[in-house]
Write an enzyme that holds these catalytic residues in place. Structure first.
Site, mmCIF file in Angstrom:
data_model
loop_
_atom_site.group_PDB
_atom_site.id
_atom_site.type_symbol
_atom_site.label_atom_id
_atom_site.label_comp_id
_atom_site.label_asym_id
_atom_site.label_seq_id
_atom_site.Cartn_x
_atom_site.Cartn_y
_atom_site.Cartn_z
ATOM 1 N N HIS A 174 0.846 -1.204 0.000
ATOM 2 C CA HIS A 174 0.000 0.000 0.000
ATOM 3 C C HIS A 174 0.873 1.242 0.000
ATOM 4 O O HIS A 174 2.108 1.171 -0.035
ATOM 5 C CB HIS A 174 -1.047 -0.023 1.109
ATOM 6 N N HIS B 242 3.996 1.689 2.272
ATOM 7 C CA HIS B 242 5.217 1.002 1.825
ATOM 8 C C HIS B 242 5.871 1.790 0.693
ATOM 9 O O HIS B 242 7.095 1.957 0.650
ATOM 10 C CB HIS B 242 4.903 -0.412 1.326
ATOM 11 N N CYS C 116 -0.382 -9.049 14.516
ATOM 12 C CA CYS C 116 0.838 -8.244 14.692
ATOM 13 C C CYS C 116 2.088 -9.104 14.583
ATOM 14 O O CYS C 116 3.187 -8.581 14.460
ATOM 15 C CB CYS C 116 0.894 -7.603 16.073
ATOM 16 N N HIS D 238 -6.053 -5.250 15.271
ATOM 17 C CA HIS D 238 -6.623 -6.350 14.481
ATOM 18 C C HIS D 238 -7.993 -6.813 14.946
ATOM 19 O O HIS D 238 -8.566 -7.735 14.375
ATOM 20 C CB HIS D 238 -5.633 -7.533 14.433
ATOM 21 N N LYS E 227 -7.062 6.300 9.866
ATOM 22 C CA LYS E 227 -6.057 5.260 9.685
ATOM 23 C C LYS E 227 -6.434 4.441 8.447
ATOM 24 O O LYS E 227 -7.603 4.158 8.229
ATOM 25 C CB LYS E 227 -6.069 4.367 10.938
ATOM 26 N N LYS F 253 -8.535 -1.711 5.531
ATOM 27 C CA LYS F 253 -9.389 -2.368 4.535
ATOM 28 C C LYS F 253 -10.848 -2.246 4.939
ATOM 29 O O LYS F 253 -11.724 -2.099 4.089
ATOM 30 C CB LYS F 253 -8.994 -3.847 4.416
HETATM 31 N N1 MSP Z 1 8.342 -6.821 8.034
HETATM 32 C C1 MSP Z 1 8.380 -5.772 8.970
HETATM 33 C C2 MSP Z 1 9.668 -4.997 8.882
HETATM 34 C C3 MSP Z 1 10.912 -5.778 9.029
HETATM 35 S S1 MSP Z 1 12.309 -4.827 8.740
HETATM 36 C C4 MSP Z 1 13.565 -5.746 9.243
HETATM 37 C C5 MSP Z 1 7.214 -4.814 8.735
HETATM 38 N N2 MSP Z 1 6.658 -4.864 7.528
HETATM 39 S S2 MSP Z 1 5.400 -3.974 7.042
HETATM 40 O O1 MSP Z 1 4.975 -4.523 5.786
HETATM 41 O O2 MSP Z 1 4.419 -3.887 8.067
HETATM 42 O O3 MSP Z 1 6.005 -2.579 6.710
HETATM 43 C C6 MSP Z 1 6.173 -1.616 7.699
HETATM 44 C C7 MSP Z 1 6.738 -0.363 7.065
HETATM 45 O O4 MSP Z 1 5.886 0.099 5.996
HETATM 46 C C8 MSP Z 1 6.766 0.803 8.019
HETATM 47 O O5 MSP Z 1 7.893 0.800 8.827
HETATM 48 C C9 MSP Z 1 6.787 1.960 7.042
HETATM 49 O O6 MSP Z 1 8.053 2.059 6.482
HETATM 50 C C10 MSP Z 1 5.797 1.499 5.994
HETATM 51 N N3 MSP Z 1 4.428 1.865 6.332
HETATM 52 C C11 MSP Z 1 3.391 1.009 6.546
HETATM 53 N N4 MSP Z 1 2.265 1.728 6.777
HETATM 54 C C12 MSP Z 1 2.534 3.038 6.729
HETATM 55 C C13 MSP Z 1 1.764 4.209 6.834
HETATM 56 N N5 MSP Z 1 0.455 4.194 7.069
HETATM 57 N N6 MSP Z 1 2.411 5.390 6.654
HETATM 58 C C14 MSP Z 1 3.736 5.450 6.355
HETATM 59 N N7 MSP Z 1 4.484 4.362 6.264
HETATM 60 C C15 MSP Z 1 3.938 3.148 6.536
HETATM 61 O O7 MSP Z 1 6.894 -4.064 9.631
#
Ligand code: MSP
Length: 507
Positions: free
Chosen positions: A22, A25, A135, A152, A301, A304
């Protein structure tokens, strides 16, 4: 000018292969790409290593695979592919894409945890806790809302099992790694940026931080890397995931990373657990851990259930990579939380791309073709001093912003240069002078083209596609030639159609 590092290794978190990417990321990855492209311009392409990837083990991923009726590996292959595709569509220039199910990673993780054990930092203990599958972590009772995980909306499971723990608090080994990490942050050797995030980490370090487990019983977690010395245990998610930053560059000398980018949700793991594990195994620490804020969408926030998840694939299809990159990276100061207001997308596009940058490019290239045979006109050094000072100063601010990972400030610099250039055109009524006396106006157009060259160089990391086209039209490359006077009079300029047509706001 700031001192450039000799090499630049930058990482994003590896994203869970549990569903589609999304916009959050995309935001982190675009930000890392901006810095990577910037450093490639200034220290050379082969001196930059940009790593991203996917985190593919764990209960949730195995469950999602089951729901999709697929074997876990088949499922993660598909998700990893959707990330790769998105990065390609967004013009992301990562050098590597690490997947935690790759042999190179698994092999390194086994080596790394074995080394932690050999060095005396792992011990076996009984663990009982409330575990939220969503989580992928144990959750504290105080964090439950009505007995459920607030993220969740489901009740956690109680798990009791024997695990291997990492000795963060120095009860089983001779070192208190928590204290060491704290000292390194205080001394500035380990930089957590922005400052408010450093404060947050120091706050956490002042509380009780229990040791964390690096393994799970195979009965409770089935999809993971087995512990080398204990077949009943799989390496638990953070020990597996964090190690990617090393496994990807094992055997090279990229480590330590100059910048590790992540969202504030996973700051604790990166700013405390990760450095402690590195210290335990004798590795250097990353130079900067930068934690950016979180996006909400239309004030809420992203979820989905609410149905407000902004899909970066759709966004890129609709606006193209440059515009998506720009809209996301200018949404808020880097490091702050920001709200994405989709209704403003078209307005923001028109303001910057169509009216500001596009209009300027079009205006001065048209003049050059009309009055100067499509060539860079003659210059007059005596008319350049003010521009030269302004441009030199702009670079100073720009480099400083990059060094401090202030991305929105980087974008502001070329935006302001173009603003001044537009004012210069209006003030001198250049279109009139050019018509009446092209020779007299020539040096002014030279200045304007040169300002465009600098602005395009500065915009390149943010909007690489459009900036490359502009630089191509000027007959120059993307490398950071930041001294004034890079354009040679007489050099042919290429035609460039309307780069950014105005969009109608359909909403
Ligand atoms: N897999 C773990 C990270 C392991 S790193 C060794 C994880 N993955 S995640 O898919 O949940 O991705 C988290 C990251 O996605 C956040 O740290 C951030 O970089 C990004 N984001 C996810 N949601 C976000 C927002 N709503 N806003 C901004 N960035 C966000 O955690």
């Amino acid at each position: 000018m700031s001192d450039f590092p000799r090499s630049f290794y930058i990482t994003t978190p590896i994203y869970y292969a549990s569903g589609d990417p999304h916009v959050g990321h995309a935001y982190t990855t675009i930000s890392a790409d901006i810095l990577s492209r910037y450093y490639r311009q200034f220290i050379g392409g082969d001196k930059v290593y940009f790593l991203t990837g996917t985190d593919e083990h764990g209960v949730k991923i195995a469950k999602n695979a089951e729901l999709a009726g697929l074997a876990p590996q088949v499922y993660v292959d598909q998700v990893a592919e959707s990330y790769r595709q998105l990065w390609q569509d967004l013009n992301i220039s990562n050098n590597d894409f690490i997947r935690t199910t790759e042999e190179r990673h698994e092999k390194f993780v086994r080596f790394f945890v074995e080394k932690l054990k050999d060095n005396g930092y792992l011990y076996e203990a009984e663990y009982e806790g409330l575990y939220c599958v969503g989580c992928e972590k144990f959750i504290a009772e105080k964090d439950l809302v009505d007995g459920k995980c607030p993220d969740h909306q489901r009740a956690p499971e109680t798990l009791t099992e024997k695990n291997w723990f990492f000795d963060l608090n120095g009860k089983h080994s001779s070192r208190n790694l928590l204290l060491e990490v704290k000292d390194l942050i205080h001394s500035g050797e380990l930089k957590i940026l922005p400052e408010k995030m450093e404060k947050e980490v120091l706050g956490l370090l002042n509380q009780d931080l229990p040791d964390f487990s690096i393994s799970r019983n195979k009965q409770n977690v089935k999809w993971g890397i087995p512990l080398p010395w204990d077949d009943n245990q799989l390496i638990y998610v953070w020990a597996d995931a964090l190690t990617n930053y090393l496994s990807a560059v094992d055997g090279s000398d990229w480590w330590p990373a100059q910048v590790q980018l992540l969202g504030k949700d996973i700051l604790k793991f990166h700013a405390i657990f990760w450095p402690a594990m590195l210290l335990a195994n004798g590795y250097a620490l990353p130079k900067v851990i930068f934690s950016h804020g979180y996006f909400t969408v239309d004030g809420q926030k992203m979820s989905k259930t609410i149905g407000n998840v902004v899909d970066p694939v759709e966004m890129t299809k609709q606006y193209g990579s440059d515009v998506t990159r720009y809209l996301l990276s200018t949404n808020c100061p880097f490091g702050d939380d920001g709200d994405i207001n989709r209704e403003q997308f078209v307005e923001k596009y028109n303001a910057f791309f169509a009216n500001h940058l596009g209009n300027y490019v079009n205006r001065i290239l048209t003049l050059a073709h009309k009055y100067y045979d499509g060539k860079v006109p003659a210059r007059d050094v005596s008319l350049e001093k003010d521009w030269q000072n302004q441009v030199d100063n702009a670079w100073l601010v720009y480099h400083q912003a990059a060094e401090h990972v202030e991305l929105e400030k980087m974008i502001k610099v070329p935006t302001e240069l173009i603003q001044s250039a537009n004012e210069y055109i209006t003030k001198l009524e250049l279109w009139k002078v050019m018509k009446e006396n092209p020779e007299q106006a020539a040096p002014h157009l030279y200045n304007l083209l040169e300002v465009l060259r600098h602005s395009a160089l500065q915009l390149y990391p943010i909007i690489p596609e459009g900036a490359s086209k502009i630089l191509e039209a000027l007959g120059v490359g993307i490398d950071g030639q930041s001294a004034w006077g890079g354009l040679a009079s007489g050099q042919a300029l290429n035609q460039l159609g309307i780069l950014y047509p105005r969009l109608e706001n359909k909403q």
